[in-house]
Design an enzyme around this catalytic site. Structure first.
Site, mmCIF file in Angstrom:
data_model
loop_
_atom_site.group_PDB
_atom_site.id
_atom_site.type_symbol
_atom_site.label_atom_id
_atom_site.label_comp_id
_atom_site.label_asym_id
_atom_site.label_seq_id
_atom_site.Cartn_x
_atom_site.Cartn_y
_atom_site.Cartn_z
ATOM 1 N N CYS A 167 0.870 -1.192 0.000
ATOM 2 C CA CYS A 167 0.000 0.000 0.000
ATOM 3 C C CYS A 167 0.899 1.231 0.000
ATOM 4 O O CYS A 167 1.982 1.205 0.595
ATOM 5 C CB CYS A 167 -0.810 0.098 1.285
ATOM 6 S SG CYS A 167 -1.764 -1.323 1.659
ATOM 7 N N ILE A 228 3.148 -14.056 -3.983
ATOM 8 C CA ILE A 228 3.442 -12.654 -4.203
ATOM 9 C C ILE A 228 2.145 -11.871 -4.419
ATOM 10 O O ILE A 228 1.119 -12.441 -4.780
ATOM 11 C CB ILE A 228 4.350 -12.452 -5.475
ATOM 12 C CG1 ILE A 228 3.653 -13.061 -6.702
ATOM 13 C CG2 ILE A 228 5.720 -12.978 -5.256
ATOM 14 C CD1 ILE A 228 4.341 -12.794 -8.033
HETATM 15 C C1 LIG Z 1 -9.256 -8.318 -8.408
HETATM 16 C C2 LIG Z 1 -8.136 -8.530 -7.450
HETATM 17 C C3 LIG Z 1 -8.195 -7.960 -6.172
HETATM 18 C C4 LIG Z 1 -7.156 -8.150 -5.257
HETATM 19 N N1 LIG Z 1 -7.248 -7.618 -4.000
HETATM 20 C C5 LIG Z 1 -6.278 -7.859 -3.097
HETATM 21 C C6 LIG Z 1 -6.392 -7.369 -1.769
HETATM 22 O O1 LIG Z 1 -7.386 -6.750 -1.369
HETATM 23 N N2 LIG Z 1 -5.369 -7.631 -0.917
HETATM 24 C C7 LIG Z 1 -4.250 -8.343 -1.268
HETATM 25 O O2 LIG Z 1 -3.367 -8.555 -0.444
HETATM 26 N N3 LIG Z 1 -4.126 -8.838 -2.525
HETATM 27 C C8 LIG Z 1 -5.110 -8.611 -3.433
HETATM 28 N N4 LIG Z 1 -5.001 -9.139 -4.697
HETATM 29 C C9 LIG Z 1 -3.794 -9.923 -5.044
HETATM 30 C C10 LIG Z 1 -4.061 -11.436 -4.895
HETATM 31 O O3 LIG Z 1 -4.397 -11.784 -3.573
HETATM 32 C C11 LIG Z 1 -2.834 -12.250 -5.338
HETATM 33 O O4 LIG Z 1 -1.744 -11.929 -4.513
HETATM 34 C C12 LIG Z 1 -2.431 -11.985 -6.780
HETATM 35 O O5 LIG Z 1 -3.552 -11.737 -7.598
HETATM 36 C C13 LIG Z 1 -1.640 -13.153 -7.388
HETATM 37 O O6 LIG Z 1 -2.403 -14.346 -7.366
HETATM 38 P P1 LIG Z 1 -3.343 -14.837 -8.601
HETATM 39 O O7 LIG Z 1 -2.512 -14.734 -9.843
HETATM 40 O O8 LIG Z 1 -3.729 -16.247 -8.246
HETATM 41 O O9 LIG Z 1 -4.517 -13.928 -8.632
HETATM 42 C C14 LIG Z 1 -6.023 -8.935 -5.624
HETATM 43 C C15 LIG Z 1 -5.970 -9.508 -6.905
HETATM 44 C C16 LIG Z 1 -6.999 -9.318 -7.803
HETATM 45 C C17 LIG Z 1 -6.910 -9.960 -9.165
#
Ligand SMILES: Cc1cc2nc3c(=O)[nH]c(=O)nc-3n(C[C@H](O)[C@H](O)[C@H](O)COP(=O)(O)O)c2cc1C
Length: 339
Positions: A167, A228
């Site tokens: 953040c 990550i």
């Molecule tokens: C739509 C969206 C919202 C997300 N919101 C958060 C969040 O509020 N807090 C957080 O730590 N990560 C957030 N992420 C990141 C995911 O938790 C994750 O770390 C990242 O997307 C990689 O994993 P993935 O490829 O399986 O989505 C968000 C990702 C996406 C796509």
């Protein structure tokens, strides 16, 4: 669209994502190695036993309530909730999501209803669903993080706090906490004092050395790491010549980032072999989850894949179970050693 299911927030998947989905079945064991037997998928994460290493990733699963229409949430190891802040946040201007090859960019801006709403509504519901909860917290200042962590003290069913330190740090030129070892150390030390369950620091891959940032978080009291968060990216609408996202830049997620995530988990695990890691980034099927465990993760979080298939988590668990049973691998520790 072929293979699509309706979900809480279903988005168009790319041809490559569809291709990867079709290849979800892990390969069969080499001739002569198949020995079926009982499989124990449980793992211990920060002192708590989870029935499977597969958990949901923050921000990609709502509060869990919507997904519970598709399956019993107790089939997951845990639900990681959307990052919550002290007060409700409105998030960034629209458009907030755009599809990219093998993934998506998002610039949601941590829209959430705040910690009080979480405690009063979401957590009560998650407790009634009897699923372990990983509470993700966020803020723009050290004080905000500390106050959210303080409100979560003793919250029932919360097995760990995940500090989303990707953040902007408003007290230091808007640079992200997780982009600087000193800022990471300061925020984690401050949160640690409020938290009585294991504290996981969620790190950004957008740094020169993620191992250095991981070391700073661990030295300051984090007991685990979540690796990550999304990779910073950008897309431009060539008809208008303007950025495709309202927030201009956004976070890339999905299969496109999986090799980056596997590398980050591997490097950090090599440097800190005893530290529990929740690995995530593009995990879409059992093959990907097994790869993440073999890189060094203790648990694996599934994010973007839920938008394509809300049942990803349980299908991944079933695929892992089959992979292990086919090879006579009895538990997750043995699976990791078989690499
Ligand atoms: C739509 C969206 C919202 C997300 N919101 C958060 C969040 O509020 N807090 C957080 O730590 N990560 C957030 N992420 C990141 C995911 O938790 C994750 O770390 C990242 O997307 C990689 O994993 P993935 O490829 O399986 O989505 C968000 C990702 C996406 C796509």
């Amino acid at each position: 669209m072929s293979g699509m299911r309706s979900g809480p927030a279903v988005h168009q998947e790319t041809e490559t994502v569809r291709q990867i989905d079709r290849n979800a079945e892990p390969p069969s064991p080499p001739e002569g190695r198949a020995r079926r037997g009982p499989v124990d998928l449980s793992v211990v994460l920060g002192g708590v036993t989870l029935r499977t290493p597969i958990v949901s990733a923050s921000g990609c699963f709502g509060s869990g309530r919507e997904i519970s229409e598709f399956f019993d949430l107790r089939q997951l190891g845990a639900v990681t909730v959307k990052s919550m802040t002290l007060e409700p946040w409105q998030g960034k201007p629209t458009p907030r999501m755009v599809e990219t090859p093998s993934g998506m960019l998002n610039a949601i801006g941590l829209q959430n209803k705040g910690v009080e709403y979480f405690l009063q509504y979401d957590l009560r519901w998650l407790n009634s669903a009897k699923v372990p909860v990983i509470a993700s917290i966020a803020g723009n200042t050290k004080d905000e993080f500390v106050r959210v962590a303080d409100r979560l003290r003793g919250a029932p069913g919360v097995i760990a706090i995940e500090a989303n330190i990707s953040c902007p740090n408003l007290e230091d030129r808007d640079s992200m906490f997780s982009h600087d070892a000193k800022a990471t150390a300061g925020i984690i030390a401050a949160i640690r004092r409020q938290v009585e369950v294991p504290l996981f620091a969620k790190l950004s891959p957008n740094v020169t050395s993620i191992t250095e940032i991981a070391g700073a978080a661990l030295d300051s009291g984090a007991q685990g790491l979540s690796l990550i968060n999304t990779v910073v990216g950008m897309a431009i609408d060539i008809e208008t010549g303007r950025p495709a996202l309202g927030g201009v830049t956004g976070g890339l997620s999905g299969p496109a980032i999986r090799p980056i995530a596997v590398r980050a988990v591997y490097e950090v695990h090599q440097a800190f072999p005893d530290v529990p890691i929740i690995g995530m980034g593009g995990v879409t099927n059992a093959h990907d989850a097994i790869e993440m465990l073999m890189a060094g993760a203790t648990a694996v979080a599934v994010g973007t894949a839920n938008f394509v298939n809300p049942e990803s988590g349980i299908e991944i668990t079933a695929g892992m179970e089959k992979f292990m049973a086919d090879r006579g691998i009895r538990n997750v520790a043995q699976l990791k050693r078989s690499a």
